[in-house]
Design a protein around this motif. Structure first.
Motif, PDB file in Angstrom:
ATOM      1  N   PRO A  46       0.925  -1.293  -0.006  1.00  0.00           N
ATOM      2  CA  PRO A  46       0.074  -0.098  -0.023  1.00  0.00           C
ATOM      3  C   PRO A  46       0.859   1.311   0.011  1.00  0.00           C
ATOM      4  CG  PRO A  46      -0.365  -1.217   1.955  1.00  0.00           C
ATOM      5  CD  PRO A  46       0.421  -2.142   1.058  1.00  0.00           C
ATOM      6  N   ASP A  47       1.946   1.274   0.759  1.00  0.00           N
ATOM      7  CA  ASP A  47       2.626   2.656   0.709  1.00  0.00           C
ATOM      8  C   ASP A  47       4.304   2.257   0.585  1.00  0.00           C
ATOM      9  OD1 ASP A  47       2.703   1.881   3.439  1.00  0.00           O
ATOM     10  OD2 ASP A  47       2.379   3.885   4.174  1.00  0.00           O
ATOM     11  N   GLY A  48       4.577   1.417  -0.246  1.00  0.00           N
ATOM     12  CA  GLY A  48       6.002   1.366  -0.657  1.00  0.00           C
ATOM     13  C   GLY A  48       6.945   0.747   0.720  1.00  0.00           C
ATOM     14  N   CYS A  49       8.173   1.300   0.682  1.00  0.00           N
ATOM     15  CA  CYS A  49       8.946   0.887   1.755  1.00  0.00           C
ATOM     16  C   CYS A  49      10.056   1.919   1.943  1.00  0.00           C
ATOM     17  CB  CYS A  49       9.683  -0.533   1.543  1.00  0.00           C
ATOM     18  SG  CYS A  49      10.844  -0.760   0.224  1.00  0.00           S
ATOM     19  N   ALA A  50      10.887   1.725   2.470  1.00  0.00           N
ATOM     20  CA  ALA A  50      12.091   2.531   2.822  1.00  0.00           C
ATOM     21  C   ALA A  50      13.239   2.863   1.859  1.00  0.00           C
ATOM     22  CB  ALA A  50      12.789   2.517   4.087  1.00  0.00           C
ATOM     23  N   CYS A  97      11.934   2.225  -1.883  1.00  0.00           N
ATOM     24  CA  CYS A  97      11.476   2.815  -3.155  1.00  0.00           C
ATOM     25  C   CYS A  97      10.852   4.059  -3.021  1.00  0.00           C
ATOM     26  CB  CYS A  97      10.309   1.776  -3.746  1.00  0.00           C
ATOM     27  SG  CYS A  97       9.023   1.187  -2.370  1.00  0.00           S
ATOM     28  N   ARG A  98      10.429   4.426  -1.691  1.00  0.00           N
ATOM     29  CA  ARG A  98       9.597   5.668  -1.431  1.00  0.00           C
ATOM     30  C   ARG A  98      10.789   7.043  -1.623  1.00  0.00           C
ATOM     31  NH1 ARG A  98       6.229   4.961   3.046  1.00  0.00           N
ATOM     32  NH2 ARG A  98       7.033   6.865   4.183  1.00  0.00           N
ATOM     33  N   PRO A  99      11.991   6.924  -1.173  1.00  0.00           N
ATOM     34  CA  PRO A  99      12.840   7.977  -1.426  1.00  0.00           C
ATOM     35  C   PRO A  99      13.281   8.138  -2.926  1.00  0.00           C
ATOM     36  CG  PRO A  99      13.535   6.655   0.588  1.00  0.00           C
ATOM     37  CD  PRO A  99      12.394   5.865  -0.112  1.00  0.00           C
ATOM     38  N   ALA A 100      13.207   6.983  -3.592  1.00  0.00           N
ATOM     39  CA  ALA A 100      13.832   6.928  -4.926  1.00  0.00           C
ATOM     40  C   ALA A 100      12.724   7.652  -5.732  1.00  0.00           C
ATOM     41  CB  ALA A 100      13.960   5.562  -5.389  1.00  0.00           C
ATOM     42  N   LEU A 101      11.593   7.193  -5.630  1.00  0.00           N
ATOM     43  CA  LEU A 101      10.359   7.963  -6.233  1.00  0.00           C
ATOM     44  C   LEU A 101      10.301   9.104  -6.026  1.00  0.00           C
ATOM     45  CD1 LEU A 101       7.612   5.090  -5.993  1.00  0.00           C
ATOM     46  CD2 LEU A 101       9.112   5.755  -7.901  1.00  0.00           C
ATOM     47  N   ASN A 102      10.541   9.690  -4.897  1.00  0.00           N
ATOM     48  CA  ASN A 102      10.401  11.155  -4.388  1.00  0.00           C
ATOM     49  C   ASN A 102      11.429  11.826  -5.000  1.00  0.00           C
ATOM     50  OD1 ASN A 102       9.323  13.006  -2.631  1.00  0.00           O
ATOM     51  ND2 ASN A 102      11.311  13.280  -1.650  1.00  0.00           N
ATOM     52  N   TYR A 103      12.465  11.309  -5.403  1.00  0.00           N
ATOM     53  CA  TYR A 103      13.689  11.916  -6.064  1.00  0.00           C
ATOM     54  C   TYR A 103      13.238  12.118  -7.301  1.00  0.00           C
ATOM     55  CZ  TYR A 103      17.428  13.015  -8.933  1.00  0.00           C
ATOM     56  OH  TYR A 103      18.269  13.367  -9.845  1.00  0.00           O
ATOM     57  N   TYR A 104      12.795  10.857  -8.081  1.00  0.00           N
ATOM     58  CA  TYR A 104      12.416  11.122  -9.698  1.00  0.00           C
ATOM     59  C   TYR A 104      11.442  12.048  -9.935  1.00  0.00           C
ATOM     60  CZ  TYR A 104      15.253   6.744  -9.809  1.00  0.00           C
ATOM     61  OH  TYR A 104      16.258   5.659  -9.814  1.00  0.00           O
ATOM     62  N   LEU A 105      10.433  12.140  -8.925  1.00  0.00           N
ATOM     63  CA  LEU A 105       9.305  13.081  -9.166  1.00  0.00           C
ATOM     64  C   LEU A 105       9.905  14.431  -9.060  1.00  0.00           C
ATOM     65  CD1 LEU A 105       6.567  10.946  -7.218  1.00  0.00           C
ATOM     66  CD2 LEU A 105       6.346  11.860  -9.561  1.00  0.00           C
ATOM     67  N   SER A 154       8.302  14.937   2.532  1.00  0.00           N
ATOM     68  CA  SER A 154       9.087  14.738   3.525  1.00  0.00           C
ATOM     69  C   SER A 154       9.269  13.203   4.229  1.00  0.00           C
ATOM     70  CB  SER A 154       9.329  15.767   4.702  1.00  0.00           C
ATOM     71  OG  SER A 154       8.032  15.900   5.190  1.00  0.00           O
ATOM     72  N   ARG A 155       8.056  12.800   4.129  1.00  0.00           N
ATOM     73  CA  ARG A 155       7.894  11.399   4.806  1.00  0.00           C
ATOM     74  C   ARG A 155       8.687  10.417   3.982  1.00  0.00           C
ATOM     75  NH1 ARG A 155       7.867  11.794   9.471  1.00  0.00           N
ATOM     76  NH2 ARG A 155       7.657  14.151   9.734  1.00  0.00           N
ATOM     77  N   SER A 156       9.067  10.518   2.909  1.00  0.00           N
ATOM     78  CA  SER A 156       9.701   9.699   2.224  1.00  0.00           C
ATOM     79  C   SER A 156      11.148   9.797   2.049  1.00  0.00           C
ATOM     80  CB  SER A 156       9.158   9.432   0.591  1.00  0.00           C
ATOM     81  OG  SER A 156       7.523   9.162   0.614  1.00  0.00           O
ATOM     82  N   ARG A 157      11.726  10.533   2.987  1.00  0.00           N
ATOM     83  CA  ARG A 157      13.093  10.904   3.068  1.00  0.00           C
ATOM     84  C   ARG A 157      13.812  10.274   4.212  1.00  0.00           C
ATOM     85  NH1 ARG A 157      15.515  14.730  -0.340  1.00  0.00           N
ATOM     86  NH2 ARG A 157      14.031  16.203  -1.544  1.00  0.00           N
ATOM     87  N   PHE A 158      14.797   9.823   3.911  1.00  0.00           N
ATOM     88  CA  PHE A 158      15.772   9.470   5.095  1.00  0.00           C
ATOM     89  C   PHE A 158      15.829  10.649   6.172  1.00  0.00           C
ATOM     90  CE2 PHE A 158      20.215   8.971   6.793  1.00  0.00           C
ATOM     91  CZ  PHE A 158      19.944   7.697   7.438  1.00  0.00           C
ATOM     92  N   VAL A 159      15.898  10.283   7.487  1.00  0.00           N
ATOM     93  CA  VAL A 159      15.856  11.235   8.529  1.00  0.00           C
ATOM     94  C   VAL A 159      16.926  12.453   8.108  1.00  0.00           C
ATOM     95  CG1 VAL A 159      17.642   9.880   9.869  1.00  0.00           C
ATOM     96  CG2 VAL A 159      16.191  11.569  10.842  1.00  0.00           C
ATOM     97  N   ASN A 160      18.113  12.310   7.806  1.00  0.00           N
ATOM     98  CA  ASN A 160      19.067  13.337   7.354  1.00  0.00           C
ATOM     99  C   ASN A 160      18.640  14.407   6.587  1.00  0.00           C
ATOM    100  OD1 ASN A 160      20.770  12.114   9.241  1.00  0.00           O
ATOM    101  ND2 ASN A 160      22.284  11.453   7.629  1.00  0.00           N
TER     102      ASN A 160
END
Ligand code: SRM
Ligand SMILES: Cc1cc2nc3c(=O)[nH]c(=O)nc-3n(C[C@H](O)[C@H](O)[C@H](O)COP(=O)(O)OP(=O)(O)OC[C@H]3O[C@@H](n4cnc5c(N)ncnc54)[C@H](O)[C@@H]3O)c2cc1C
Ligand code: SF4
Ligand code: FES
Lengths: 108, 819
Positions: B526-530, B532-540, B552-558
């Motif tokens: 339903p909402d991906g994982c740690a 694919c989400r950062p990767a998709l966030n970047y591609y978008l 921001s919820r799809s970004r690594f903490v740093n």
């Protein structure tokens, strides 16, 4: 001694971003309260069973959190590490009334 | 007590001429006709009508006459005294009478309260201005239709079932409609994020504007509404405002009469209130802590209340599981039960991007707990029935999500549906390739792999969303002879798609959010994982600069915190020092911050700047504010983005320097800072071939020579040390800047997430980079232009935004402190 559940109101659902977490400080313990994409709320001690990483800072996905330090995946429900990793962090019962979140922080 | 001599009938008074009250009477009349003398009070001046059909009335699909449930003749035929337009104002429980607004008093032996609910009005200034309406009764619909006849703009506050039906109706009636919704996704109580996002896209496609995460601050207007002001300051002009943020049980009458009330008038399983002579049904009641806002549960309550009123002692109401459908013609949405999952729950997700279908069934111990359907709701009733029956679905689990039509006798497999398709069925929507064409190509040309099918038929060669089906066709046609490809790896366990396929789909299908990508590419979670989400966030972000809102919820903490997390959970803070230059004022400000916040460690990094270690999370905004005050900004030491531009002293001071390498380094850093890239990027400029800035192990390094500038790319000084390749030699600083922008953009657009420039260059080859950057000056210029365009949105200091409290304030404070 007889133990009984004490519910502590810690805030409302809207105080926590979806797919995020915020912490409650209870004495010396830090408890991370998570909110999933579909608005489920969970509470775990904010300490990864691996090396005490702050789970509240991890990425939340499908009922789990990925620890920000070394990427262990922890179940929000049980506090247990998934996959090949082994370990478990404390989890706390949660209830929601109206929009308010109550956590059973410990026995009194 | 008075009794008439012949007919000692009991007197039943019903307060509320709505759906639950009258349904109770219908059931009662069927069970015990003639038992009561019945009087009905209704505040509305109409006979009983089907409230849920107000939406089609608003949209012009039905007339009021068509939604009347019981006309005046029905009351007459059943000997019911109907008093419309007369609101009951009080109950005297001792005398057993009710008194209405008109002063009329009627005595009862049994009283049924069915007062429904009231629209909740958010308590903001201007909420009572003329032009602000709820969506509850015919009067509200009339007010909306009147406003719509004048045209203009409508703002609907609330993106739930009612709000969206109102928005749709007003849009159909020709108004400009904006929906303002507090939460991030529409109908969040009924739909999960994926379905909510699909719904939003569909409404937007119909021309309804949707603002999510938008909190109303005020309704503005002088004597009449003219607009809605949001908490972020934005003002939306409006001639009509519909408040549809929720309902509140209408318990005032019961409460004033001293009946036990919680959120509603409390009833037991017999629908009896705390007064044995008074029953209550409908939205005004609270039963076992629950209140309801849909008709199905009210009808169950009505059946029980009727039975008890008829003298029965058995019937009991035990609560309801509800299901919802949105009544917007052409938009099929269904939700039932609890789809939020939980302990030991399993999610079965099905996405058919081509048809715009999303289904999610949540199971626990082989029983259905909840379901969300979008685009194809034919099986809603089937799932709901199994849910209510608690049916064991183990035997059909594998094909459950395909629906009822799929539960044929034999063992069905996902491939069976494809096998059953006619040859003319279109598989690849982008290139218009049918099933027959693909199968023929496979058999006649002897194709055995996905790539061959792509090459020969173009199927799956564009957005890739039909890849799964093409692979199944290969498997079906070749049988055991087909071996699935072992090409580039899928992004992660959530999908079969590779990074490149996801990127291509984002561009081709104009996907603009993470849930959109997951839907179009049929993600299995339903909402991906740690990963694919950062990767998709970047591609978008890379694909839609200025348009895509960073998640921001799809970004690594740093990257979310704009500081680096340390092993003890504290953070490190690295301000930018442009090209490694600093001043006494900056150093003083750093020293002051260190003292003020008792920062334990200060270190000069390998990147020519200063790192402050061990800063407490809650101190970060204040530390940043102090550094900002001295003119310093985030060094992005945490970012998959531009890190540092290392320089040497160059011709300003060094006896060997050929060019001003320090100043050029500062220019490059000013050009590239703030950018987001697939992985971190480090630059350097050395003033001569002695190369004191180690420019030939950087992602892009400039080595100055007498006659100009050598540009070296693809170096890495980390885990696998790789020296750069020489890309080109240029004459001027301007060219260095243009090449740098073009190189950054090519890397941004084509490298995979977490692929640094060194492995990227090795994968695509130096010749390819030369072809794109050196041999094609036009291409280079446009790459650079795209980089500059993207930079125009990314060069805001993230520290300043957070230090001011404008962004992510919740990150830096505790939720609560107890004990
Ligand atoms: C602070 C610093 C070490 C120092 O005290 O000097 C440092 C510290 C870290 N480096 Fe580094 N690297 C630092 C310069 C370097 C350099 C030298 C340089 O930049 O000139 C390199 C080799 C050059 C290169 O990148 O090609 C370097 C190669 C790495 C690598 C390996 C990268 C690779 O592609 O092989 C990692 C791991 C990674 O990024 O995945 C890494 C990761 C890290 C992380 C982010 C580890 C982590 O994930 O927590 C450390 C964060 C520390 C912090 O909290 O601030 N660091 N790191 C340097 C900060 C530079 C700056 O001002 O921003
Ligand atoms: C636009 C719209 C669309 C809807 N769509 C759906 C849907 O698709 N599916 C679904 O299941 N549900 C839907 N609903 C909800 C459904 O209509 C309600 O759940 C249902 O009508 C509630 O029945 P009720 O009898 O409790 O209240 P009502 O039907 O509201 O009846 C209460 C009546 O009592 C009257 N009253 C209140 N106080 C007094 C008083 N003191 N004296 C006299 N009379 C009084 C009111 O004027 C009202 O006429 C929709 C509702 C609306 C407004
Ligand atoms: S080399 Fe870099 S990553 Fe390793 S300990 Fe040192 S700073 Fe940390
Ligand atoms: S501390 Fe959590 S994974 Fe290491």
């Amino acid at each position: 001694m007889h133990q009984m559940i004490k519910w502590t109101a810690v805030g409302t659902i809207d105080d926590i971003p979806r797919q995020g977490a915020r912490c409650v400080k209870a004495g010396d313990t830090k408890v991370a309260v998570f909110r999933t994409a579909d608005d489920r709320i969970f509470a775990l001690e904010d300490r990864c069973p691996h090396k005490n990483g702050p789970l509240s800072q991890g990425i939340v996905h499908a009922g789990r959190v990925t620890c920000p330090l070394h990427n262990w995946v922890i179940s929000l429900e049980t506090g247990r590490a998934e996959g090949a990793d082994e370990g478990q962090t404390n989890s706390y019962p949660v209830k929601i009334e109206d929009q308010t979140i109550y956590v059973a922080l410990g026995a009194i | 007590m008075q009794h008439s001599l012949q007919t000692p009938r009991e007197r039943l008074v019903v307060v509320g001429n709505g759906m639950a009250g009258i349904r109770t009477l219908e059931d009662l009349l069927a069970k015990a006709p003639g038992r009561y003398d019945i009087t009905v009070f209704g505040a509305e001046p109409h006979p009983n009508y089907n409230r849920i059909m107000l939406s089609p009335v608003l949209a012009g699909e039905k007339t009021f006459d068509q939604i009347v449930l019981n006309g005046l003749d029905w009351y007459e035929a059943n000997g019911i005294t109907l008093l419309t337009g007369d609101r009951v104002e009080s109950i005297d429980r001792v005398q057993r009478t009710v008194t209405a607004m008109s002063g009329r008093a009627v005595a009862y032996d049994k009283l049924l309260i069915a007062t429904g609910s009231n629209p909740f009005v958010i308590p903001v200034p201007g909420a009572t201005l003329p032009g602000v309406v709820g969506f509850r009764d015919l009067a509200d619909v009339d007010a909306m239709l009147e406003a719509a006849a004048r045209g203009g703009r409508a703002v609907v506050i609330g993106g739930g079932l009612l709000g969206l039906e109102a928005a749709n109706g007003l849009k159909v009636k020709g108004m400009d409609v904006t929906v303002v919704h507090l939460m991030d996704t529409l109908m969040e109580r009924q739909l999960d994020r994926s379905a909510g996002t699909l719904l939003q896209r569909e409404l937007e496609r119909r021309g309804i504007a949707v603002l999510t995460g938008a909190d109303t601050a005020e309704i503005v207007g002088d004597g009449r509404v003219t607009g809605v002001r949001l908490k972020d300051g934005q003002v939306l002009p409006a001639d009509l405002v519909v408040m549809a943020v929720g309902i509140r049980p209408n318990l005032a009458l019961g409460k004033a009469a001293g009946l036990a009330c919680g959120r509603g008038i409390q009833v037991d399983d017999a629908m009896v209130t705390s007064d044995p002579a008074i029953l209550a049904v409908g939205e005004c009641v609270e039963h076992r802590g629950q209140t309801y806002g849909l008709v199905a549960p009210l009808f169950e309550m009505a059946r029980v209340a009727a039975d008890r009123l008829a003298g029965g002692t058995e019937a009991a109401y035990t609560g309801s599981v509800t299901s919802t459908k949105l009544k917007v013609t052409g938009v099929d949405v269904f939700s039932a039960g609890d789809f939020s999952g939980g302990k030991d729950c399993e999610d079965i997700t099905f996405r058919d991007a081509a048809r715009g279908v999303y289904k999610r069934v949540v199971l626990k111990g082989n029983r259905i707990l909840g379901a969300v359907l979008y685009g194809d709701t034919r099986d809603g009733g089937w799932y709901f029935q199994m849910l209510k029956d608690g049916q064991d679905v183990a035997a059909i689990r594998d094909t459950l999500v395909f629906g009822q039509g799929y539960q044929g006798g034999g063992a069905a497999s996902p491939g069976a549906a494809l096998a059953a398709l006619p040859d003319s069925a279109e598989i690849c929507g982008c290139n218009g390739v049918c099933k027959g064409t693909i199968v023929t190509a496979i058999t006649e040309k002897g194709l055995t792999s996905l790539d061959e099918v792509r090459a020969h038929t173009k199927a799956s060669a564009s957005c890739g969303s039909c890849t799964g089906q093409v692979e199944q066709l290969l498997a079906l046609t070749l049988g055991d002879g087909y071996q699935a490809q072992t090409g580039p790896k899928p992004m992660c366990k959530c999908t079969d798609r590779t990074h490149d396929e996801a990127r291509r789909a984002i561009a081709m299908l104009e996907l603009k959010s993470i849930p959109d990508v997951m839907q179009a590419l049929e993600w299995t979670t339903p909402d991906g994982c740690a990963s694919c989400r950062p990767a998709l966030n970047y591609y978008l972000m890379c694909a839609w600069p200025g348009e895509y809102k960073d998640d921001s919820r799809s970004r690594f903490v740093n990257e979310r915190m704009h500081a680096n997390i340390q092993k003890d959970g504290t953070y490190s803070v690295v301000p930018r020092m442009w090209g490694g230059l600093t001043t006494s004022a900056e150093l003083r400000a750093i020293a002051d911050v260190v003292d003020k916040f008792a920062i334990p460690t200060v270190k000069v990094t390998g990147g020519q700047r200063i790192d402050l270690f061990g800063v407490k999370k809650e101190d970060l905004p204040a530390v940043w504010a102090d550094l900002n005050a001295a003119g310093m900004v985030s060094g992005h030491a945490y970012a998959k983005g531009l890190r540092t531009v290392k320089t040497c002293v160059g011709s300003e001071w060094c006896r060997f320097g050929t060019q001003d390498s320090t100043a050029l380094g500062v220019k490059l850093e000013r050009l590239t800072w703030g950018s987001w890239t697939p992985h971190k990027v480090k630059l350097a400029v050395s003033g001569c071939p002695r190369n004191c800035a180690e420019a030939t192990i950087k992602d892009l390094g400039v080595v100055c020579v007498d006659s100009g500038y050598e540009l070296h790319v693809g170096g890495n000084g980390g885990m696998h040390v790789r020296a750069c390749d020489l890309l080109v030699k240029v004459d001027t600083e301007e060219e260095v800047l243009e090449y740098t922008g073009a190189f950054m953009q090519l890397y941004r657009e084509e490298a995979r997430y977490l692929e640094r420039t060194a492995p990227w260059l090795e994968r695509v080859g130096l010749a390819y980079l030369k072809q794109r950057l050196v041999d094609d000056p036009k291409g280079r210029t446009s790459l650079n232009a795209r980089f500059l365009f993207s930079q125009s949105f990314s060069q805001d200091d993230p520290w300043a935004e957070r230090a001011s409290g404008a962004t992510d304030r919740h990150e830096f404070s505790l939720l609560a402190e107890v004990g």
